[in-house]
Scaffold this motif. Structure first.
Motif, mmCIF file in Angstrom:
data_model
loop_
_atom_site.group_PDB
_atom_site.id
_atom_site.type_symbol
_atom_site.label_atom_id
_atom_site.label_comp_id
_atom_site.label_asym_id
_atom_site.label_seq_id
_atom_site.Cartn_x
_atom_site.Cartn_y
_atom_site.Cartn_z
ATOM 1 N N TYR A 56 0.829 -1.205 0.000
ATOM 2 C CA TYR A 56 0.000 0.000 0.000
ATOM 3 C C TYR A 56 0.868 1.262 0.000
ATOM 4 O O TYR A 56 0.649 2.173 -0.807
ATOM 5 C CB TYR A 56 -0.942 0.020 1.214
ATOM 6 C CG TYR A 56 -1.599 1.357 1.387
ATOM 7 C CD1 TYR A 56 -2.623 1.763 0.536
ATOM 8 C CD2 TYR A 56 -1.167 2.244 2.364
ATOM 9 C CE1 TYR A 56 -3.208 3.010 0.655
ATOM 10 C CE2 TYR A 56 -1.745 3.482 2.490
ATOM 11 C CZ TYR A 56 -2.758 3.872 1.645
ATOM 12 O OH TYR A 56 -3.320 5.112 1.766
ATOM 13 N N GLU A 57 1.858 1.322 0.896
ATOM 14 C CA GLU A 57 2.717 2.510 0.960
ATOM 15 C C GLU A 57 3.440 2.757 -0.362
ATOM 16 O O GLU A 57 3.573 3.891 -0.799
ATOM 17 C CB GLU A 57 3.751 2.368 2.082
ATOM 18 C CG GLU A 57 3.199 2.559 3.460
ATOM 19 C CD GLU A 57 4.263 2.469 4.542
ATOM 20 O OE1 GLU A 57 3.907 2.708 5.702
ATOM 21 O OE2 GLU A 57 5.444 2.156 4.252
ATOM 22 N N PHE A 58 3.905 1.675 -0.981
ATOM 23 C CA PHE A 58 4.648 1.821 -2.232
ATOM 24 C C PHE A 58 3.749 2.249 -3.388
ATOM 25 O O PHE A 58 4.163 3.000 -4.260
ATOM 26 C CB PHE A 58 5.357 0.502 -2.579
ATOM 27 C CG PHE A 58 6.162 0.552 -3.842
ATOM 28 C CD1 PHE A 58 7.245 1.395 -3.965
ATOM 29 C CD2 PHE A 58 5.842 -0.275 -4.912
ATOM 30 C CE1 PHE A 58 7.998 1.428 -5.136
ATOM 31 C CE2 PHE A 58 6.586 -0.244 -6.079
ATOM 32 C CZ PHE A 58 7.663 0.606 -6.188
ATOM 33 N N SER A 59 2.510 1.817 -3.382
ATOM 34 C CA SER A 59 1.619 2.100 -4.513
ATOM 35 C C SER A 59 0.709 3.309 -4.304
ATOM 36 O O SER A 59 0.074 3.777 -5.240
ATOM 37 C CB SER A 59 0.756 0.874 -4.816
ATOM 38 O OG SER A 59 -0.058 0.559 -3.709
ATOM 39 N N ARG A 60 0.669 3.872 -3.109
ATOM 40 C CA ARG A 60 -0.322 4.906 -2.806
ATOM 41 C C ARG A 60 -0.116 6.228 -3.543
ATOM 42 O O ARG A 60 -1.049 6.998 -3.669
ATOM 43 C CB ARG A 60 -0.384 5.158 -1.309
ATOM 44 C CG ARG A 60 0.832 5.853 -0.756
ATOM 45 C CD ARG A 60 0.722 6.096 0.718
ATOM 46 N NE ARG A 60 2.001 6.527 1.242
ATOM 47 C CZ ARG A 60 2.341 6.456 2.492
ATOM 48 N NH1 ARG A 60 1.487 5.994 3.377
ATOM 49 N NH2 ARG A 60 3.519 6.854 2.885
ATOM 50 N N ASN A 61 1.064 6.489 -4.021
ATOM 51 C CA ASN A 61 1.302 7.761 -4.714
ATOM 52 C C ASN A 61 1.155 7.668 -6.228
ATOM 53 O O ASN A 61 1.489 8.609 -6.940
ATOM 54 C CB ASN A 61 2.685 8.307 -4.361
ATOM 55 C CG ASN A 61 2.749 8.760 -2.919
ATOM 56 O OD1 ASN A 61 1.757 9.216 -2.357
ATOM 57 N ND2 ASN A 61 3.903 8.611 -2.308
#
Length: 181
Positions: A56-61
């Motif tokens: 999630y953190e890697f794909s959220r932006n």
């Protein structure tokens, strides 16, 4: 060369499993040399693993669905296994969670991120298999419980980045657990 690490790193990790933090994926998208190192570690037989909150953190932006899918494909392309339903497994690890939280009680800054707390708890849960953590969030991996076994330094656009490999220390862990009883 913009990447410094022990020459035998891939061979040394050949029978290990490493939990990858978000920083690893971010750095791998910015450094071809680091990406090649991760690939060689995987090809040497080291299992690369992560958890859903890292994904999630890697794909959220991502700005659109194509960008989102590219980031997911990047993770899959490295052969990373995502451990699902991890929060349910970790509910049983109360003693470790208390000891982990206490390791930050002297720090007046905010504590570790949710994701880093989960990574450390997963390393504890699977400690019998000597699960390692790779992260650049050094303040969130308490040295009072973990040993830093390797350091990988890279120059990304003139900025030095340090990814480290951490191993849960049974001796340090016992001291931390005794301190909370």
């Amino acid at each position: 060369m913009n990447l410094l690490h022990p020459p035998s790193l891939a061979a040394d990790l050949s029978s290990s499993h490493i939990l990858l933090d978000t920083t690893v994926f971010i750095d791998a998208t910015k450094s071809d040399e680091f990406l090649k190192l991760l690939t060689s570690i995987s090809e040497a037989g080291c299992g690369l693993t992560t958890i859903p909150s890292v994904v999630y953190e890697f794909s959220r932006n991502a700005n659109n669905i194509n960008g989102f899918n590219e980031r997911l494909d990047f993770i899959k392309g490295l052969g990373v296994t995502v451990l699902n339903r991890i929060e349910e497994v970790l509910e049983k690890e109360q003693v470790f969670k208390i000891a982990y939280a206490k390791s930050f009680s002297q720090n007046k800054d905010k504590g570790p991120s949710y994701t880093d707390a989960l990574l450390c708890t997963v390393a504890y849960r699977y400690r019998a298999s000597s699960l390692l953590i790779m992260s650049a969030n050094h303040k969130d991996i308490p040295r009072s419980m973990f040993d830093r076994t390797e350091l990988i330094t890279m120059d990304i656009g003139g900025e030095l980045r340090n990814e480290a490999i951490y191993r849960l220390s049974p001796e340090k862990l016992n001291k931390a657990i005794i301190a909370i009883r």
